[in-house]
Scaffold this motif. Structure first.
Motif, PDB file in Angstrom:
ATOM      1  N   ASP A  11       0.834  -1.205   0.000  1.00  7.41           N
ATOM      2  CA  ASP A  11       0.000   0.000   0.000  1.00  7.41           C
ATOM      3  C   ASP A  11       0.865   1.249   0.000  1.00  7.41           C
ATOM      4  O   ASP A  11       1.163   1.813   1.064  1.00  7.41           O
ATOM      5  N   ASN A  12       1.277   1.682  -1.213  1.00  4.51           N
ATOM      6  CA  ASN A  12       2.149   2.835  -1.344  1.00  4.51           C
ATOM      7  C   ASN A  12       1.715   3.820  -2.394  1.00  4.51           C
ATOM      8  O   ASN A  12       2.457   4.738  -2.710  1.00  4.51           O
ATOM      9  N   VAL A  13       0.537   3.606  -2.985  1.00  2.00           N
ATOM     10  CA  VAL A  13       0.106   4.524  -4.041  1.00  2.00           C
ATOM     11  C   VAL A  13      -0.585   5.719  -3.393  1.00  2.00           C
ATOM     12  O   VAL A  13      -1.558   5.554  -2.657  1.00  2.00           O
ATOM     13  N   CYS A  56      -5.267  -6.453   9.554  1.00  2.00           N
ATOM     14  CA  CYS A  56      -4.569  -6.046   8.337  1.00  2.00           C
ATOM     15  C   CYS A  56      -3.154  -5.584   8.655  1.00  2.00           C
ATOM     16  O   CYS A  56      -2.946  -4.772   9.544  1.00  2.00           O
ATOM     17  N   ILE A  57      -2.206  -6.132   7.902  1.00  2.00           N
ATOM     18  CA  ILE A  57      -0.837  -5.639   7.954  1.00  2.00           C
ATOM     19  C   ILE A  57      -0.556  -4.929   6.634  1.00  2.00           C
ATOM     20  O   ILE A  57      -0.780  -5.493   5.561  1.00  2.00           O
ATOM     21  N   THR A  58      -0.077  -3.707   6.755  1.00  2.95           N
ATOM     22  CA  THR A  58       0.256  -2.922   5.568  1.00  2.95           C
ATOM     23  C   THR A  58       1.743  -3.055   5.272  1.00  2.95           C
ATOM     24  O   THR A  58       2.573  -2.873   6.175  1.00  2.95           O
ATOM     25  N   ILE A  59       2.072  -3.399   4.039  1.00  2.00           N
ATOM     26  CA  ILE A  59       3.462  -3.301   3.610  1.00  2.00           C
ATOM     27  C   ILE A  59       3.558  -1.956   2.900  1.00  2.00           C
ATOM     28  O   ILE A  59       3.082  -1.792   1.785  1.00  2.00           O
ATOM     29  N   GLY A  60       4.107  -0.979   3.598  1.00  2.00           N
ATOM     30  CA  GLY A  60       4.215   0.329   2.990  1.00  2.00           C
ATOM     31  C   GLY A  60       3.877   1.440   3.940  1.00  2.00           C
ATOM     32  O   GLY A  60       3.951   1.301   5.159  1.00  2.00           O
ATOM     33  N   ILE A  80       4.763   6.214  -2.651  1.00  2.00           N
ATOM     34  CA  ILE A  80       5.270   6.977  -1.512  1.00  2.00           C
ATOM     35  C   ILE A  80       6.662   6.535  -1.101  1.00  2.00           C
ATOM     36  O   ILE A  80       7.484   7.349  -0.688  1.00  2.00           O
ATOM     37  N   ALA A  81       6.959   5.239  -1.220  1.00  2.00           N
ATOM     38  CA  ALA A  81       8.250   4.732  -0.766  1.00  2.00           C
ATOM     39  C   ALA A  81       9.386   5.427  -1.500  1.00  2.00           C
ATOM     40  O   ALA A  81      10.441   5.708  -0.933  1.00  2.00           O
ATOM     41  N   LEU A  82       9.157   5.702  -2.779  1.00  2.00           N
ATOM     42  CA  LEU A  82      10.223   6.328  -3.536  1.00  2.00           C
ATOM     43  C   LEU A  82      10.472   7.755  -3.105  1.00  2.00           C
ATOM     44  O   LEU A  82      11.600   8.253  -3.228  1.00  2.00           O
ATOM     45  N   ASN A  83       9.463   8.437  -2.609  1.00  2.00           N
ATOM     46  CA  ASN A  83       9.673   9.771  -2.061  1.00  2.00           C
ATOM     47  C   ASN A  83      10.640   9.712  -0.884  1.00  2.00           C
ATOM     48  O   ASN A  83      11.479  10.588  -0.716  1.00  2.00           O
TER      49      ASN A  83
END
Lengths: 338, 338
Positions: free
Chosen positions: B129-131, B147-151, B193-196
DNA sequence: TCCTTATAGTTAAGCGCTTAACTATTCGAT
DNA sequence: ATCGAATAGTTAAGCGCTTAACTATAAGGA
């Protein structure tokens, strides 16, 4: 969270009427329909799918089965590519995809998988099924689960690409370029039936030109890039005169190219290399790879379409998709001075 | 196919007793257990999971959610790598994986996905979840689905890698090699978001050396190999003096390398290139790629372990996994004569 | 006019399992 | 000896939905 009963109370009808409106089955008036839909919206109602599955026997779940064996399943872009086709059709039909990755033994697929087959969770399944060791689609057929096999472990209800024809095209391409010192990088024939068909196609093409196929030196990798490098090393050590390598998948082809480069030799000037599958990185590879396109997304998509026909009780024909030579920059006519 | 009732009749006990034996809850004698197990075996019984789900509220299904956006989801080996870690833990726990690929709009994820969340089919979910456009894990949290979020779309119950630290390491590595003419190939900040965070890490590392980060020319690809080629072309056309490219994922790095080679230049002698992710083909690439390892299988595996803790009511801490420079052959000290 | 079929909506049984509440017996502590 | 708790197994309600069978009315054809 609201139930059907809550919706019925708010709409002023019975639960059977709400169910009829949801499934659009006879009979109800337009006025009743509007009342029910208004209640559904107000309560933000969704059916409880386990309850529906218990009552109706229908789950809206399709299993996609990839046997977990050989080169780790999760490094094969071919798998993602095929999944892409399946997902597109299932999403359009409003079905959920359950991913199953059975481990295989001599006795067959593992117990978690067999329990899934008996779980009543599946409306149908699509199984990639080419490992000689055991079939994953056969247990499903035995339990009357609608099943489309992508591969060779089926006598009906399958989608395949023309592996034999693909093998022929690969060999014909190399022979047309004038190569006769040809090495073959394959895999153990206990890994994948499809590759055996590619090999027989290659044999047919060679023998049609009066060549002794068995004279071509052969090495066995395991589909991975690393094994492509290693087997190219072995082949070229023993047969330095080779001018072409035919690899049974793209990743071994890429490994072979890397090894050849590391010798200071040029692809295709010194040695031509052809792969198979046309994975997404094949075109964009440093040397764009000549390969055989085997329609992974199309076979996924066609398999899903056939499955829905099967689920709906329509007659289903098996499909063999053509393969196609994709000639890029990694093959060239044999050099005269070699 | 046999039901619990059939097993009870054959074993000479009640259905409640059979259920107690299956779930191993009090009380029954060892003699009763053996009778029940013998009947289960003889009838080849498996529980009907929809019925069990309806009665108990437990489904043994975990959803794995990958938003379907940007560079096609099904060409990203990162996704397969992460899935590998998740699958291993779920297989060990006897859970089935349901793959969901919601399309995102301004209003949020699509309706099929939202209906899945309300379906009562899920014991829990793991969401990549990074969009920036929309969160897929937020609707799940709103419905109290474990729920576990990767991101980054989560304030708790998440697994992340240290993108900021990874960005810093990438930039520090290039700076340590003496490069100062540095181009950056990133993506639109609306994609991930991760790339930011990687970019802010890169900025930190540059500014710590007293450098003007904004002076570095930047291009925006879309994660794909082709975009890496195209953006390298654009950057190098406008800035032929660049001696290094920092790419925000491996595939764009590979594309950049291909483009550089096509100019007749050498990597890393003429231009160094560093990527990010360490996808399976990074090591085996023609020029083994220097990259930042971001632990895709580990984050999948850790996410799955946290999810089972959450499902079992145990306290769950969020996890940030370290990133790690993997120095291979695509970066080298800046050449003196350039 | 009459009879059969279609329409509209409802009642209630059942899909297969879990589990609370029950009955009966046993066991341990006082 | 007595009493309370534990053990062993059973009965039956209910999870939420589908749908067969029902009641009532309307419509169309002979």
């Amino acid at each position: 969270m609201a139930t059907l009963s809550d919706v019925a109370k708010l709409a002023g009808v019975s639960t059977a009427t709400v169910s009829k409106v949801l499934s659009n089955t006879p009979y109800f008036t337009e006025e009743t329909r509007l009342k029910v839909e208004r209640a559904i919206k107000e309560l933000n109602y969704s059916p409880n799918l386990p309850a529906r599955a218990l009552a109706s026997g229908r789950t809206e779940i399709i299993a996609v089965v990839f046997p977990y064996i050989y080169d780790p399943l999760f490094t094969d872009p071919f798998v993602l590519h095929m999944l892409q086709g399946i997902e597109a059709v299932c999403h359009e039909r409003g079905y959920n995809l359950l991913l199953s990755t059975p481990r295989l033994t001599f006795e067959g697929p593992d117990d978690l998988y067999l329990r899934l087959l008996r779980s009543h969770y599946l409306d149908g399944m699509i199984a990639l099924d080419n490992v000689p060791l055991a079939s994953v689609s056969e247990p499903a057929r035995q339990r009357d689960i609608p099943c489309i096999t992508i591969g060779y472990h089926a006598t009906h209800h399958y989608v395949r690409t023309d592996d034999h024809g693909g093998g022929m095209q690969a060999m014909q391409h190399i022979l047309d370029l004038g190569h006769r010192q040809i090495g073959i990088i394959s895999v153990s024939d206990s890994l994948n039936i499809a590759l055996n068909h590619r090999l027989t196609g290659m044999r047919s093409a060679a023998e049609a030109r009066g060549l002794n196929y068995d004279a071509f030196p052969t090495a066995q990798g395991d589909f991975s890039v690393d094994s492509g490098m290693a087997e190219a090393a072995a082949l070229l050590a023993q047969h330095p005169d080779l001018t072409a390598l035919v690899c049974l998948n793209d990743r071994m082809a890429m490994g072979a190219i890397q090894y050849i480069r590391s010798l200071g030799k040029r692809v295709p000037e010194d040695i031509s290399v052809i792969g198979y599958d046309d994975i997404p990185t094949a075109a964009g590879f440093a040397t764009p790879l000549t390969t055989i396109f085997n329609q992974a997304p199309t076979s996924g998509q066609v398999a899903a379409q056939l499955l829905f026909d099967l689920i709906e009780g329509k007659p289903v024909q098996s499909v063999v998709l053509p393969t196609q030579l994709v000639s890029r920059a990694s093959t060239a006519p044999v050099s005269r001075e070699s």
